[in-house]
Design a protein around this motif. Structure first.
Motif, PDB file in Angstrom:
ATOM      1  N   TYR A   1      -5.312   4.765   4.536  1.00 23.82           N
ATOM      2  CA  TYR A   1      -6.517   5.411   5.041  1.00 23.82           C
ATOM      3  C   TYR A   1      -7.763   5.036   4.238  1.00 23.82           C
ATOM      4  O   TYR A   1      -8.842   5.544   4.511  1.00 23.82           O
ATOM      5  CB  TYR A   1      -6.326   6.930   5.069  1.00 23.82           C
ATOM      6  CG  TYR A   1      -5.229   7.318   6.023  1.00 23.82           C
ATOM      7  CD1 TYR A   1      -5.449   7.333   7.394  1.00 23.82           C
ATOM      8  CD2 TYR A   1      -3.948   7.610   5.548  1.00 23.82           C
ATOM      9  CE1 TYR A   1      -4.427   7.649   8.274  1.00 23.82           C
ATOM     10  CE2 TYR A   1      -2.927   7.934   6.425  1.00 23.82           C
ATOM     11  CZ  TYR A   1      -3.169   7.951   7.777  1.00 23.82           C
ATOM     12  OH  TYR A   1      -2.168   8.260   8.660  1.00 23.82           O
ATOM     13  N   VAL A   2      -7.607   4.148   3.252  1.00 25.42           N
ATOM     14  CA  VAL A   2      -8.741   3.644   2.478  1.00 25.42           C
ATOM     15  C   VAL A   2      -9.083   2.269   3.048  1.00 25.42           C
ATOM     16  O   VAL A   2      -8.333   1.304   2.885  1.00 25.42           O
ATOM     17  CB  VAL A   2      -8.398   3.554   0.970  1.00 25.42           C
ATOM     18  CG1 VAL A   2      -9.580   2.999   0.198  1.00 25.42           C
ATOM     19  CG2 VAL A   2      -7.962   4.905   0.441  1.00 25.42           C
ATOM     20  N   ALA A   3     -10.207   2.201   3.725  1.00 30.03           N
ATOM     21  CA  ALA A   3     -10.569   0.995   4.484  1.00 30.03           C
ATOM     22  C   ALA A   3     -10.624  -0.260   3.616  1.00 30.03           C
ATOM     23  O   ALA A   3     -10.156  -1.322   4.038  1.00 30.03           O
ATOM     24  CB  ALA A   3     -11.895   1.206   5.197  1.00 30.03           C
TER      25      ALA A   3
ATOM     26  N   LEU B   1       0.836  -1.204   0.000  1.00 30.09           N
ATOM     27  CA  LEU B   1       0.000   0.000   0.000  1.00 30.09           C
ATOM     28  C   LEU B   1       0.870   1.253   0.000  1.00 30.09           C
ATOM     29  O   LEU B   1       1.984   1.239   0.532  1.00 30.09           O
ATOM     30  CB  LEU B   1      -0.897   0.030   1.235  1.00 30.09           C
ATOM     31  CG  LEU B   1      -1.920  -1.088   1.398  1.00 30.09           C
ATOM     32  CD1 LEU B   1      -2.592  -0.983   2.760  1.00 30.09           C
ATOM     33  CD2 LEU B   1      -2.942  -1.049   0.286  1.00 30.09           C
ATOM     34  N   THR B   2       0.351   2.341  -0.567  1.00 28.68           N
ATOM     35  CA  THR B   2       0.997   3.638  -0.401  1.00 28.68           C
ATOM     36  C   THR B   2       0.543   4.215   0.933  1.00 28.68           C
ATOM     37  O   THR B   2      -0.393   3.709   1.561  1.00 28.68           O
ATOM     38  CB  THR B   2       0.610   4.605  -1.543  1.00 28.68           C
ATOM     39  OG1 THR B   2      -0.788   4.857  -1.458  1.00 28.68           O
ATOM     40  CG2 THR B   2       0.970   4.035  -2.903  1.00 28.68           C
TER      41      THR B   2
ATOM     42  N   LEU C   1      -8.402  -5.514   2.462  1.00 24.58           N
ATOM     43  CA  LEU C   1      -7.986  -6.525   1.493  1.00 24.58           C
ATOM     44  C   LEU C   1      -6.581  -7.036   1.803  1.00 24.58           C
ATOM     45  O   LEU C   1      -6.329  -8.251   1.795  1.00 24.58           O
ATOM     46  CB  LEU C   1      -8.046  -5.957   0.068  1.00 24.58           C
ATOM     47  CG  LEU C   1      -7.596  -6.892  -1.045  1.00 24.58           C
ATOM     48  CD1 LEU C   1      -8.537  -8.089  -1.156  1.00 24.58           C
ATOM     49  CD2 LEU C   1      -7.515  -6.143  -2.366  1.00 24.58           C
ATOM     50  N   GLN C   2      -5.680  -6.131   2.125  1.00 25.19           N
ATOM     51  CA  GLN C   2      -4.308  -6.540   2.463  1.00 25.19           C
ATOM     52  C   GLN C   2      -4.266  -7.260   3.814  1.00 25.19           C
ATOM     53  O   GLN C   2      -3.480  -8.190   4.001  1.00 25.19           O
ATOM     54  CB  GLN C   2      -3.363  -5.331   2.457  1.00 25.19           C
ATOM     55  CG  GLN C   2      -3.184  -4.697   1.096  1.00 25.19           C
ATOM     56  CD  GLN C   2      -2.672  -5.669   0.040  1.00 25.19           C
ATOM     57  OE1 GLN C   2      -1.947  -6.615   0.318  1.00 25.19           O
ATOM     58  NE2 GLN C   2      -3.068  -5.439  -1.203  1.00 25.19           N
ATOM     59  N   ALA C   3      -5.115  -6.862   4.746  1.00 20.58           N
ATOM     60  CA  ALA C   3      -5.187  -7.563   6.034  1.00 20.58           C
ATOM     61  C   ALA C   3      -5.683  -8.989   5.831  1.00 20.58           C
ATOM     62  O   ALA C   3      -5.202  -9.928   6.479  1.00 20.58           O
ATOM     63  CB  ALA C   3      -6.100  -6.809   7.004  1.00 20.58           C
ATOM     64  N   GLN C   4      -6.628  -9.188   4.908  1.00 20.17           N
ATOM     65  CA  GLN C   4      -7.115 -10.541   4.582  1.00 20.17           C
ATOM     66  C   GLN C   4      -5.993 -11.374   3.960  1.00 20.17           C
ATOM     67  O   GLN C   4      -5.852 -12.555   4.255  1.00 20.17           O
ATOM     68  CB  GLN C   4      -8.320 -10.464   3.636  1.00 20.17           C
ATOM     69  CG  GLN C   4      -8.885 -11.808   3.245  1.00 20.17           C
ATOM     70  CD  GLN C   4      -9.394 -12.613   4.428  1.00 20.17           C
ATOM     71  OE1 GLN C   4      -9.973 -12.072   5.358  1.00 20.17           O
ATOM     72  NE2 GLN C   4      -9.174 -13.915   4.409  1.00 20.17           N
TER      73      GLN C   4
END
Length: 177
Positions: free
Chosen positions: A147-149, A141-142, A154-157
């Motif tokens: 700050y885009v939920a 992510l940048t 998606l990355q946390a998943q």
């Protein structure tokens, strides 16, 4: 009075109580079946030979929480706490990320024999693998995308999937990141 004292001493010498929220793993130091026993003990009183001949190790049964944060007072009281994940974003900046991970021990015998007793499932299992998985996924992510939920989720998943691939063979199930 002597009977009560003998009963108290006998109880404390020969029995271990496994609570309802725990698994018990018995280790025998002597005898034909010495070593880690495959039987998983659940809630109740378990007979254990005293003086180190047998030992009962207990592992938590329910969902556990690991919170990576630099502000431990904001974390859940019962959660295991460690420092926040320090992640370099794809645009080169560093971000400290607070992360909560929910996991549980699915196979206590496997966890005990591959990782070890006590809290080693956290110290040698979850914690050393958490930050590299988070760096691999959230590092894509940048700084603005943090700050885009939807993108962060998606990355946390993806981090959860990576952690599950690493910890699943050790008997641990990662429920949520």
């Amino acid at each position: 009075i002597a009977g009560v004292v003998l009963a108290f001493i006998g109880y404390n010498l020969f029995f271990v109580y496994v609570r309802p929220d725990e698994y018990g793993i018995k280790v025998a130091r002597v005898g034909i079946n010495r070593g880690v026993q495959k039987r998983i003990y659940h809630a109740g009183l378990i007979f254990v030979l005293p003086f180190g001949l047998q030992q009962m190790h207990r592992l938590p049964k329910g969902i556990q929480v690991l919170e990576l944060t630099n502000f431990p007072k904001t974390a859940a009281e019962a959660a295991r706490k460690d420092r926040a994940a320090h992640i370099q974003t794809s645009d080169g900046f560093f971000v400290d990320v607070d992360v909560s991970m929910l996991y549980l021990i699915k196979d206590p015998y496997l966890v005990f024999t591959t990782i070890g007793p006590g809290t080693l499932f956290e110290d040698n299992g979850i914690i050393p693998k958490a930050e590299p998985a988070l760096k691999e996924t959230l590092g894509k992510l940048t700084t603005e995308e943090f700050y885009v939920a939807d993108q962060r989720e998606l990355q946390a998943q993806r981090a959860k999937d990576i952690l599950q691939d690493m910890l699943g063979p050790l008997g641990i199930v990662v429920e949520k990141v």
